[in-house]
Design a protein around this motif. Structure first.
Motif, mmCIF file in Angstrom:
data_model
loop_
_atom_site.group_PDB
_atom_site.id
_atom_site.type_symbol
_atom_site.label_atom_id
_atom_site.label_comp_id
_atom_site.label_asym_id
_atom_site.label_seq_id
_atom_site.Cartn_x
_atom_site.Cartn_y
_atom_site.Cartn_z
ATOM 1 N N ALA A 29 0.808 -1.216 0.000
ATOM 2 C CA ALA A 29 0.000 0.000 0.000
ATOM 3 C C ALA A 29 0.844 1.270 0.000
ATOM 4 C CB ALA A 29 -0.949 -0.007 1.192
ATOM 5 N N SER A 30 2.047 1.169 0.521
ATOM 6 C CA SER A 30 2.917 2.334 0.651
ATOM 7 C C SER A 30 4.318 1.969 0.171
ATOM 8 C CB SER A 30 2.963 2.751 2.117
ATOM 9 O OG SER A 30 4.040 3.622 2.360
ATOM 10 N N SER A 31 5.036 2.945 -0.345
ATOM 11 C CA SER A 31 6.417 2.687 -0.754
ATOM 12 C C SER A 31 7.396 3.089 0.351
ATOM 13 C CB SER A 31 6.732 3.403 -2.066
ATOM 14 O OG SER A 31 6.483 4.776 -1.966
ATOM 15 N N LEU A 32 6.930 3.026 1.591
ATOM 16 C CA LEU A 32 7.823 3.252 2.721
ATOM 17 C C LEU A 32 8.681 2.012 2.940
ATOM 18 C CD1 LEU A 32 5.459 4.994 5.307
ATOM 19 C CD2 LEU A 32 7.401 6.023 4.114
ATOM 20 N N TYR A 33 9.924 2.218 3.317
ATOM 21 C CA TYR A 33 10.844 1.111 3.566
ATOM 22 C C TYR A 33 10.283 0.161 4.613
ATOM 23 C CZ TYR A 33 15.173 -1.318 4.824
ATOM 24 O OH TYR A 33 16.114 -2.273 5.085
ATOM 25 N N SER A 34 9.693 0.700 5.665
ATOM 26 C CA SER A 34 9.131 -0.149 6.728
ATOM 27 C C SER A 34 7.973 -1.002 6.198
ATOM 28 C CB SER A 34 8.675 0.688 7.919
ATOM 29 O OG SER A 34 7.696 1.632 7.512
ATOM 30 N N ALA A 35 7.182 -0.480 5.255
ATOM 31 C CA ALA A 35 6.075 -1.254 4.675
ATOM 32 C C ALA A 35 6.610 -2.379 3.793
ATOM 33 C CB ALA A 35 5.164 -0.333 3.862
ATOM 34 N N VAL A 36 7.706 -2.127 3.064
ATOM 35 C CA VAL A 36 8.319 -3.162 2.233
ATOM 36 C C VAL A 36 8.882 -4.271 3.125
ATOM 37 C CG1 VAL A 36 10.211 -3.640 0.621
ATOM 38 C CG2 VAL A 36 8.763 -1.617 0.290
ATOM 39 N N GLN A 37 9.565 -3.882 4.207
ATOM 40 C CA GLN A 37 10.099 -4.875 5.142
ATOM 41 C C GLN A 37 8.976 -5.735 5.730
ATOM 42 O OE1 GLN A 37 12.210 -2.068 7.767
ATOM 43 N NE2 GLN A 37 14.063 -3.285 7.373
ATOM 44 N N LYS A 38 7.888 -5.098 6.169
ATOM 45 C CA LYS A 38 6.762 -5.828 6.752
ATOM 46 C C LYS A 38 6.149 -6.767 5.733
ATOM 47 C CE LYS A 38 2.363 -5.253 9.175
ATOM 48 N NZ LYS A 38 2.012 -6.606 8.866
ATOM 49 N N SER A 39 6.006 -6.317 4.499
ATOM 50 C CA SER A 39 5.436 -7.153 3.453
ATOM 51 C C SER A 39 6.293 -8.397 3.199
ATOM 52 C CB SER A 39 5.290 -6.342 2.163
ATOM 53 O OG SER A 39 4.763 -7.142 1.143
ATOM 54 N N ILE A 40 7.614 -8.229 3.175
ATOM 55 C CA ILE A 40 8.526 -9.369 2.981
ATOM 56 C C ILE A 40 8.372 -10.364 4.131
ATOM 57 C CG2 ILE A 40 10.958 -10.063 2.896
ATOM 58 C CD1 ILE A 40 11.471 -7.378 1.394
ATOM 59 N N CYS A 41 8.341 -9.851 5.347
ATOM 60 C CA CYS A 41 8.164 -10.735 6.520
ATOM 61 C C CYS A 41 6.823 -11.472 6.452
ATOM 62 C CB CYS A 41 8.254 -9.929 7.808
ATOM 63 S SG CYS A 41 9.930 -9.404 8.214
ATOM 64 N N ASP A 42 5.759 -10.782 6.063
ATOM 65 C CA ASP A 42 4.437 -11.400 5.972
ATOM 66 C C ASP A 42 4.398 -12.487 4.895
ATOM 67 O OD1 ASP A 42 3.595 -9.690 7.975
ATOM 68 O OD2 ASP A 42 2.465 -8.362 6.626
ATOM 69 N N VAL A 43 4.924 -12.178 3.720
ATOM 70 C CA VAL A 43 4.874 -13.109 2.590
ATOM 71 C C VAL A 43 5.647 -14.389 2.890
ATOM 72 C CG1 VAL A 43 5.699 -13.444 0.222
ATOM 73 C CG2 VAL A 43 4.424 -11.395 0.818
#
Length: 157
Positions: A29-43
């Motif tokens: 949803a966001s191109s924030l670094y923290s959102a990318v990190q969270k998405s990787i952890c979730d996936v």
């Protein structure tokens, strides 16, 4: 608000993630670094990215690590300049050796520890030599014996 915060928070981002042999595609949803990190952890069902690195292949085919918002912003700039719609990221153990991405594609090759070692030029030469080449038969009239013509053979070297 700094420039990286402005560019990092503007809109969503589509990611193609590679972790070992597992390739996933997600929208963030966001191109924030923290959102990318969270998405990787979730996936990948990871508790954290401790001992892992996030990388992308730049326009030269080099893997570049992403460790902050400004580095993610630069990866997005590189993605957009290549007219790609998806940011391709590689997640690998921090101890994995970095290699160049495959020169024929902007897609990064997985760099996890199970990667095959590169063939040496000697191994490549041996492999090429083991391939049988088709036999080319020479014209039967050319090597059939003495020429019926007087004088030297015009085809002789």
């Amino acid at each position: 608000m700094s420039g990286s915060e402005k560019s990092g928070s503007s809109g969503g981002l589509r990611l193609k993630l590679t972790y070992g042999d597992d390739v996933r595609r997600v929208a963030v949803a966001s191109s924030l670094y923290s959102a990318v990190q969270k998405s990787i952890c979730d996936v990948y069902a990871l508790n954290s990215l401790h001992n892992l690195v996030i990388m992308y292949a730049d326009e030269d085919g080099d893997f570049v690590r992403i460790t902050s918002q400004p580095e993610l912003d630069e990866a997005i700039v590189v993605m957009k300049s290549s007219k790609a719609a998806v940011l391709k990221l590689v997640v690998a153990p921090s101890s994995a050796p970095l290699k160049r991405a495959h020169p024929d594609t902007s897609s990064p090759a997985p760099v996890a520890a199970q990667s095959k070692p590169e063939e040496t030029s000697q191994q490549k030469g041996e492999a090429a030599a083991s391939v049988q080449q088709p036999k080319v038969e020479q014209s039967a009239t050319r090597n059939a014996g003495p020429s019926p013509f007087q004088g030297p053979d015009p085809f002789a070297n």
